[in-house]
Enzyme design. Structure first.
Site, PDB file in Angstrom:
ATOM      1  N   TRP A   1       0.853  -1.188   0.000  1.00 56.90           N
ATOM      2  CA  TRP A   1       0.000   0.000   0.000  1.00 56.90           C
ATOM      3  C   TRP A   1       0.893   1.243   0.000  1.00 56.90           C
ATOM      4  O   TRP A   1       1.810   1.344   0.817  1.00 56.90           O
ATOM      5  CB  TRP A   1      -0.889  -0.034   1.243  1.00 56.90           C
ATOM      6  CG  TRP A   1      -1.874   1.073   1.362  1.00 56.90           C
ATOM      7  CD1 TRP A   1      -2.707   1.544   0.397  1.00 56.90           C
ATOM      8  CD2 TRP A   1      -2.143   1.845   2.544  1.00 56.90           C
ATOM      9  NE1 TRP A   1      -3.487   2.558   0.898  1.00 56.90           N
ATOM     10  CE2 TRP A   1      -3.167   2.768   2.204  1.00 56.90           C
ATOM     11  CE3 TRP A   1      -1.632   1.851   3.842  1.00 56.90           C
ATOM     12  CZ2 TRP A   1      -3.681   3.680   3.119  1.00 56.90           C
ATOM     13  CZ3 TRP A   1      -2.142   2.746   4.754  1.00 56.90           C
ATOM     14  CH2 TRP A   1      -3.148   3.656   4.390  1.00 56.90           C
TER      15      TRP A   1
ATOM     16  N   ASP B   1      -0.504  -5.440   9.281  1.00 53.54           N
ATOM     17  CA  ASP B   1      -1.538  -4.505   8.852  1.00 53.54           C
ATOM     18  C   ASP B   1      -2.764  -5.339   8.510  1.00 53.54           C
ATOM     19  O   ASP B   1      -2.769  -6.103   7.554  1.00 53.54           O
ATOM     20  CB  ASP B   1      -1.062  -3.704   7.633  1.00 53.54           C
ATOM     21  CG  ASP B   1      -2.076  -2.643   7.208  1.00 53.54           C
ATOM     22  OD1 ASP B   1      -3.176  -2.585   7.798  1.00 53.54           O
ATOM     23  OD2 ASP B   1      -1.763  -1.870   6.278  1.00 53.54           O
TER      24      ASP B   1
ATOM     25  N   ALA C   1      -6.341  -4.715   7.575  1.00 52.42           N
ATOM     26  CA  ALA C   1      -7.341  -3.729   7.167  1.00 52.42           C
ATOM     27  C   ALA C   1      -8.616  -4.357   6.627  1.00 52.42           C
ATOM     28  O   ALA C   1      -9.621  -3.660   6.471  1.00 52.42           O
ATOM     29  CB  ALA C   1      -6.752  -2.786   6.115  1.00 52.42           C
TER      30      ALA C   1
ATOM     31  N   LYS D   1     -13.564  -1.033   6.583  1.00 50.00           N
ATOM     32  CA  LYS D   1     -14.148  -1.912   5.576  1.00 50.00           C
ATOM     33  C   LYS D   1     -15.171  -2.862   6.176  1.00 50.00           C
ATOM     34  O   LYS D   1     -16.307  -2.941   5.718  1.00 50.00           O
ATOM     35  CB  LYS D   1     -13.053  -2.712   4.859  1.00 50.00           C
ATOM     36  CG  LYS D   1     -12.348  -1.950   3.752  1.00 50.00           C
ATOM     37  CD  LYS D   1     -11.359  -0.948   4.291  1.00 50.00           C
ATOM     38  CE  LYS D   1     -10.611  -0.225   3.175  1.00 50.00           C
ATOM     39  NZ  LYS D   1      -9.670   0.767   3.711  1.00 50.00           N
TER      40      LYS D   1
END
Length: 392
Positions: free
Chosen positions: A127, A208, A210, A243
């Site tokens: 990312w 991470d 997400a 999300k």
């Protein structure tokens, strides 16, 4: 003073958003922005979130500050959802943050505070905000190979070779599930090998997370993170509710630090300190909604059911796109789309082909050909496939 400021490079995704908005053509397709969309193109408010907001409006009595670390109930609920029961809570410190990005920033600040000479290793690709924040903080950075541009899968040999050069005390950033931007994920055996290698090297994992719930399910998507959490003496986990709860604009995240039980107080104190330096008290509205949902059996069940609908919709779109691309190209070169997980896949198109898709077909995607699967629907899948066949 302001005369000395230099123009900063534009964020490519934000630039793409602006270009899309300014495009007057009917039927344009946005596959760049990383948000979930339903078949109508709307990013809906989840049913459980609406119900929790209604209840919150009725029972909330104050808007005073929360604590530096956020509300304990929120932290406990998220730690439970992410970690399950694999780590004793006596080893776990945590702080609420403004979104997953805020958690990543605070984690990097903590690393810089604790070990300023540590190198942070990132997958290639990753990312774009990961290297951007690391560079801004002036930290050391290195890359490990991850994506095989030919197979559209994992370059596992290259990954292991590069991670073999990690030094004791280095930090390795890992995507817990639904790798962004590629959609290609390690399998269970590969995760086991990576964990063994990093443990042997004396590195600290930084996860991470997400997209928990967007890949193979809530618990399946947390499996790698839980394996890491129970396998290392020290771990950092940055997680987002944007999300899986659909509360993007509420900026709801958490940073979890796992260490020795005897040092938890110092770790928690440093996390609190960094929150105080950067924004004082974390936002609470989204965190309050998440807590209410996870503490109420009926709301939890409804949230999980809708999240499963979202996940299955993305899997259906993946299979539909792979099938249509196979039909119009008469080849299996895009079959990988069906095996990837999460919102994103990198199609393997050239930047020139991406430009043609935008200019000739009003189809917007990031220059490296990363697409947001959730930006598609039954009507646009064949349009995208036909356009790809034309330009490739």
């Amino acid at each position: 003073m302001f005369d000395h400021l230099k123009a900063q490079p534009q964020d490519k995704i934000l630039q793409l958003i602006q270009m899309y908005r300014e495009d007057a053509r009917d039927g344009k397709i946005d596959l760049g922005v990383g948000v979930y969309k339903d078949a109508t193109g709307l990013t809906p408010v989840m049913r459980a979130v609406k119900a929790a907001e209604k209840k919150l409006w009725e029972v909330e009595t104050t808007k005073t500050y929360t604590g530096l670390a956020g509300e304990p109930a929120y932290n406990a609920a998220l730690c439970g959802m992410i970690l399950g029961d694999v780590v004793p809570m006596e080893r776990v410190a945590s702080v609420a943050t403004p979104g997953g990005t805020g958690a990543i920033r605070q984690a990097l600040e903590l690393i810089k505070l604790a070990a300023p000479d540590a190198t942070v290793w990132l997958s290639n690709p990753t990312w774009p905000n990961h290297p951007s924040i690391i560079k801004y903080l002036g930290m050391k950075m290195a890359e490990y190979r991850y994506f095989d541009a030919e197979t559209r899968g994992i370059d596992f040999g290259g990954l292991m070779e590069d991670l073999g050069r990690v030094q004791a005390g280095d930090v390795v950033l890992l995507h817990g599930c639904c790798h962004n931007p590629t959609g290609a994920n390690l399998d269970a055996a590969q995760w086991d090998a990576v964990v063994r290698l990093l443990a042997e090297k004396g590195a600290m994992p930084f996860v991470d997370l997400a997209y928990q719930g967007f890949g193979d399910g809530l618990d399946a998507d947390a499996a790698a993170t839980r394996l890491i959490a129970k396998s290392f003496p020290e771990v950092l986990i940055a997680a987002s509710c944007s999300k899986n709860f659909g509360i993007y604009r509420e900026r709801t995240g958490i940073l979890i630090g796992i260490g020795d039980a005897g040092g938890k107080g110092v770790l928690q104190g440093n996390l609190n300190f960094l929150n105080r330096q950067n924004f004082s008290f974390p936002p609470d509205h989204g965190a309050r909604l998440v807590t209410m949902i996870l503490e109420d059996d009926a709301l939890t069940a409804d949230w999980k059911a809708e999240l499963e609908e979202v996940r299955l919709n993305m899997l259906t779109l993946r299979q539909s796109l792979a099938d249509e691309l196979r039909r119009v190209t008469n080849s299996d070169r895009f079959d990988f789309v069906a095996t990837h997980r999460g919102m994103f896949s990198r199609l393997g198109l050239t930047e020139a082909q991406v430009v043609r898709l935008r200019e000739e077909h009003a189809i917007y995607m990031v220059g490296d050909s990363r697409i947001n699967i959730a930006g598609l629907n039954a009507r646009t899948v064949p349009l995208l496939a036909a356009a790809i066949a034309q330009v490739s």
